[in-house]
Scaffold this motif. Structure first.
Motif: not given
Length: 113
Positions: A70-77, A90-105
């Motif tokens: 919670d509160g962490q969608l990226t990792y420090p690269g 570095i994008a987390s899988l959660r962030l990539k899934t949120i991006r995919d959902s916005l593309e669905d929208l």
């Protein structure tokens, strides 16, 4: 959150379309990256990670504010973790899934027009 199925992150945009919601708020995308003993925003709940080391290493510990991730969608690269010459987020899988959902929208709106 890490412990929840990924479909929960993907469903946000679907539900916002269904219920005509116009925005989404996520309270922080990289909260743990700046946490250390001198930081007033998180010094009250930090614990000692080792001999004299206070803080959070988000690569190994995602328990932030009572929720895993919670509160962490990226990792420090950091270059020590990923190589290279420069630190990058570095994008987390959660962030990539949120991006995919916005593309669905966007597809929902295209279908509607």
């Amino acid at each position: 959150m890490i412990d929840a199925p990924a479909i929960m992150n993907r469903a946000f945009a679907w539900l916002s379309y269904l219920y005509n919601v116009s925005g989404e708020l996520y309270w922080s995308a990289n909260f743990g990256d700046g946490c250390n003993r001198d930081s007033p925003r998180c010094a009250t709940w930090l614990r000692e990670e080792g001999e004299g080391v206070w803080g959070i290493d988000t690569w190994t510990n995602q328990l932030i504010q009572g929720g895993n991730g919670d509160g962490q969608l990226t990792y420090p690269g950091r270059t020590s973790m990923i190589g290279g010459e420069h630190s990058i987020p570095i994008a987390s899988l959660r962030l990539k899934t949120i991006r995919d959902s916005l593309e669905d929208l966007e597809y929902f709106y295209l279908y509607e027009s």
